[in-house]
Design a protein around this motif. Structure first.
Motif, PDB file in Angstrom:
ATOM      1  N   ASP A 388       0.851  -1.187   0.000  1.00  9.21           N
ATOM      2  CA  ASP A 388       0.000   0.000   0.000  1.00  9.21           C
ATOM      3  C   ASP A 388       0.883   1.232   0.000  1.00  9.21           C
ATOM      4  O   ASP A 388       1.776   1.365   0.829  1.00  9.21           O
ATOM      5  CB  ASP A 388      -0.891  -0.023   1.243  1.00  9.21           C
ATOM      6  CG  ASP A 388      -1.851   1.148   1.270  1.00  9.21           C
ATOM      7  OD1 ASP A 388      -1.983   1.823   0.244  1.00  9.21           O
ATOM      8  OD2 ASP A 388      -2.464   1.368   2.320  1.00  9.21           O
ATOM      9  N   SER A 419      -1.837  -3.936   2.580  1.00 10.98           N
ATOM     10  CA  SER A 419      -2.898  -3.761   1.575  1.00 10.98           C
ATOM     11  C   SER A 419      -2.442  -4.263   0.227  1.00 10.98           C
ATOM     12  O   SER A 419      -1.302  -4.100  -0.160  1.00 10.98           O
ATOM     13  CB  SER A 419      -3.271  -2.277   1.477  1.00 10.98           C
ATOM     14  OG  SER A 419      -4.240  -2.076   0.515  1.00 10.98           O
ATOM     15  N   SER A 421      -3.317  -4.773  -4.125  1.00 13.60           N
ATOM     16  CA  SER A 421      -3.899  -3.996  -5.212  1.00 13.60           C
ATOM     17  C   SER A 421      -4.121  -4.873  -6.427  1.00 13.60           C
ATOM     18  O   SER A 421      -3.314  -5.742  -6.722  1.00 13.60           O
ATOM     19  CB  SER A 421      -2.972  -2.833  -5.592  1.00 13.60           C
ATOM     20  OG  SER A 421      -2.722  -2.034  -4.478  1.00 13.60           O
ATOM     21  N   LYS A 486     -12.973  -4.077  -0.896  1.00 11.56           N
ATOM     22  CA  LYS A 486     -14.181  -3.514  -0.306  1.00 11.56           C
ATOM     23  C   LYS A 486     -14.750  -2.425  -1.203  1.00 11.56           C
ATOM     24  O   LYS A 486     -14.072  -1.879  -2.071  1.00 11.56           O
ATOM     25  CB  LYS A 486     -13.876  -2.949   1.087  1.00 11.56           C
ATOM     26  CG  LYS A 486     -13.517  -4.011   2.113  1.00 11.56           C
ATOM     27  CD  LYS A 486     -13.335  -3.390   3.481  1.00 11.56           C
ATOM     28  CE  LYS A 486     -13.031  -4.455   4.528  1.00 11.56           C
ATOM     29  NZ  LYS A 486     -12.862  -3.854   5.888  1.00 11.56           N
ATOM     30  N   ASP A 489     -13.032   1.299  -2.568  1.00 16.58           N
ATOM     31  CA  ASP A 489     -11.586   1.374  -2.421  1.00 16.58           C
ATOM     32  C   ASP A 489     -10.859   1.575  -3.744  1.00 16.58           C
ATOM     33  O   ASP A 489      -9.646   1.685  -3.776  1.00 16.58           O
ATOM     34  CB  ASP A 489     -11.054   0.108  -1.752  1.00 16.58           C
ATOM     35  CG  ASP A 489     -11.174  -1.123  -2.656  1.00 16.58           C
ATOM     36  OD1 ASP A 489     -11.961  -1.062  -3.608  1.00 16.58           O
ATOM     37  OD2 ASP A 489     -10.471  -2.122  -2.401  1.00 16.58           O
TER      38      ASP A 489
END
Length: 704
Positions: A388, A419, A421, A486, A489
């Protein structure tokens, strides 16, 4: 040899070279002490006179041929060098030898240019101005540290140019390594000062912004584009002896045509230049959509005063327009050959938008930039290796200098891997970094790392952030739910949502002439493109876009695309219900209540759904169990359906039964009693008494 790449005062740097950001000094060459290839330009009057009296000796000692330069032995003995001071430096750079290497030729050419470079500000006689002692503040973007030293400068009191926010002053700075104060050979700089009063931290934030952008330029160059880019080294100059210790930005003066290639609001300069636009696109994908470097301007591919848009719109000053700025860039961006060779994906545009940018495509075809075939793809990391960038940016704001602790800017850290991606399916070939590459050095180890090691760590980290611009592959990852995505996002979804809103206000209408106050008619707006981007945003999970389309297709009042209308049909009704269910599943309370009422009444369900009390009870329960916010972090606290009303609706269905729900008077009586208590708490006395009466009637049905 290590100090030679720096340029003489006013010398433009070749596009293929990167501007140095060493901590030692600022690219100044002290030619008084230069002794390259066994040569020296320092002079002595006594030696000059003796050589003038002996021409033969002067020629044999001081005339340096290209053969001498190509030989491995020193061009002069120690005795010859001592006696050669004051002689003119004559290097026949045009006479080449077949065994000259390209690197050696480049050094020779750089030396010749540096020695012959004239002072571009000679006519302004800056050397006659008063000498001032100033404090120079420098920022190292890799080490996240500030350093300072004192320098001698001479600056004009009147600006020679000005922009929208700052005015420019001619300035000369004496090298800290100069052996004598020869201001005619001092380096030329441009000092920039804000025309309006700004807080002092703004100056430091600007330097951090430009140095962070410079890091992305170096990362771009690692992929071997046909033309490398660089961003000016920027400093802060503090005049400590002036009243108030004013601050100035300081940059090298570069001769050449100054061109603005794109802006922070979507402007694209109509030339055939490929590199500036490809560089901006590269930073967007390489940072995982978290940021983009825009406002590209400068001389050739040496840029200055860039702007960075971040996904959250924070940091980097007032010019950071967030996802709005990103959307404006991509509306006018056309992927070129460099984008394709770097593996950058196309940003999705509607058919009408593609028609509008055809003129840019024509210009791109006439480009003179040629690919070498050595470009490296901007390959995405595997999902498990991606990190992230939010914290990655924020944690670099920490400065080791306490004097600048109030003026922090986004920086990079290499530790957050929580996080994940999505990635682009067009380049679905992942590769993993080795454990050694992905390890993050400790604070003690980072102090001993070389600049190249620090740059390699930065490159390895941003490799794990890479994320394409294409919608198809982000949708693929969302549909597979591989990354626990989610609602809300998706930065890419937010960008498409902003594009839809820009179309709504007529931002891209071209037939209004030059009057920005021209009245925009609803029929002039490209609603096709607005719906195109809004539907993409809805597919990528932007809650506002989902609700907008749901209400639009169901002919309900909505806040976005207000003047947009669609034909009333069964198909559009079904589409609206699908979007409403999507919003309800994501936790939007208004959508939950709509579906509950629709299933209870049988109205507004479209052709694919029928009245069902069981589904109505389900959505009523979901709305009551809803926590403080939905998946997107929002909560509807102004709902027109209070708790007592929802509970009473449930009681009514249990009392009557039918449509897939069995009659249950006991449950109905208990729910009416609960509704009465909730109404009493809401200061609804009459309504509370009504619910108590209904509760007694329901319980009375059990006795019968």
């Amino acid at each position: 040899m290590a100090s030679v790449p720096a340029l003489a005062p006013g010398l433009s740097r070749d596009n293929s070279e990167s501007q140095s950001d060493d901590d030692s000094d600022d690219n100044d060459i002290d030619f008084d002490g230069l002794d390259l290839f066994g040569l020296s330009k320092s002079s002595s009057d006594g030696d000059n006179e003796s050589r003038n009296n002996n021409p033969t000796k002067q020629k044999s000692s001081n005339s340096i041929t290209i053969e001498d330069l190509n030989s491995n032995k020193p061009a002069m003995t120690l005795k010859q060098r001592r006696r050669s001071r004051g002689a003119a430096l004559t290097i026949n750079i045009l006479a080449t030898v077949c065994h000259d290497t390209p690197v050696r030729k480049h050094w020779k050419l750089a030396l010749l240019k540096a020695c012959k470079q004239e002072d571009p500000w000679e006519d302004f006689h800056i050397e006659n101005l008063e000498t001032e002692i100033a404090i120079r503040h420098r920022y190292n973007a890799l080490k996240k540290k500030w350093s300072q030293d004192e320098v001698q400068v001479k600056m004009q009191s009147e600006p020679f140019n000005r922009g929208a926010m700052r005015q420019c002053f001619r300035l000369k700075k004496l090298s800290n390594f100069a052996h004598q104060e020869d201001w005619t050979r001092a380096s030329c700089y441009v000092a920039k000062k804000y025309m309006e009063n700004v807080d002092r931290p703004v100056y430091f934030d600007d330097v951090r912004l430009q140095m962070d952008a410079k890091l992305w330029g170096e990362e771009y160059n690692r992929h071997k584009p046909p033309k490398k880019v660089d961003i000016f080294q920027m400093y802060i100059l503090q005049f400590k002896n002036r009243e108030g210790s004013p601050l100035y930005h300081l940059e090298h003066y570069i001769e050449g045509d100054y061109v603005k290639y794109n802006s922070n609001s979507g402007f694209v300069e109509e030339t055939s230049r490929l590199t500036p636009q490809a560089f901006s696109h590269f930073t967007f994908e390489r940072s995982g959509h978290r940021m983009i470097v825009v406002d590209i301007q400068g001389v050739g591919d040496l840029y200055t005063d860039p702007q960075i848009h971040t996904a959250d719109g924070e940091e980097y000053g007032d010019g950071n327009l967030g996802t709005k700025g990103m959307s404006l860039f991509f509306h006018s961006h056309v992927c070129n050959e460099i984008c394709q060779r770097l593996g950058l994906s196309h940003f999705d545009l509607s058919d009408s938008e593609k028609q509008l940018i055809k003129k840019y495509i024509t210009l791109l075809k006439s480009s003179t930039t040629h690919l070498r075939g050595e470009e490296e793809l901007c390959v995405s990391a595997s999902p498990r290796e991606q990190v992230d960038l939010t914290e990655f940016l924020r944690q670099r704001t920490i400065s080791s200098s306490s004097s600048h602790s109030d003026s922090q800017g986004p920086c990079f850290d290499l530790t957050d891997e929580e996080s994940m991606s999505p990635i682009n399916e067009e380049r679905m070939r992942y590769y993993s970094t080795s454990p050694d590459d992905s390890e993050t050095p400790t604070s003690s180890e980072s102090d001993t790392l070389s600049k190249e090691q620090e740059r390699q760590i930065f490159s390895n980290t941003v490799h794990r952030l890479a994320r394409p611009s294409s919608v198809a592959f982000e949708l693929n990852m969302r549909n597979q739910n591989l990354l626990n995505i989610k609602m809300g996002d998706s930065i890419l979804g937010q960008i498409h949502h902003e594009l839809s809103k820009y179309h709504e206000i007529g931002r891209f209408i071209t037939n209004t002439g030059h009057n920005p106050l021209s009245i925009i008619n609803a029929e002039d707006i490209d609603w096709e493109s607005a719906l195109f981007h809004e539907e993409i945003a809805a597919q990528l999970g932007v809650m506002e876009a989902i609700l907008t389309l749901a209400k639009l297709y169901l002919n309900m009042q909505h806040d976005v695309l207000v003047n947009c209308t669609v034909q009333l049909s069964d198909d559009n009704m079904d589409r609206g219900i699908d979007y409403m269910v999507q919003a309800a599943r994501a936790g939007d309370r208004t959508a939950m209540l709509y579906m509950a009422k629709a299933y209870q009444s049988g109205n507004g369900l479209g052709t694919g759904r029928t009245r069902c009390y069981g589904d109505a009870i389900y959505w009523y329960d979901k709305s009551l169990d809803m926590e403080d916010h939905d998946e997107g972090g929002h909560y509807d606290s102004t709902s027109e359906d209070p708790t007592y009303k929802i509970v009473a609706n449930k009681a009514e269905m249990y009392l009557s039964g039918g449509y897939g729900l069995d009659t249950d008077p006991q449950k109905a009586g208990d729910l009416y009693a609960e509704a009465a208590e909730e109404a009493m708490n809401a200061m609804k006395g009459k309504l509370s008494n009504k619910y108590y009466c209904l509760s007694e009637e329901a319980h009375g049905m059990l006795e019968e």
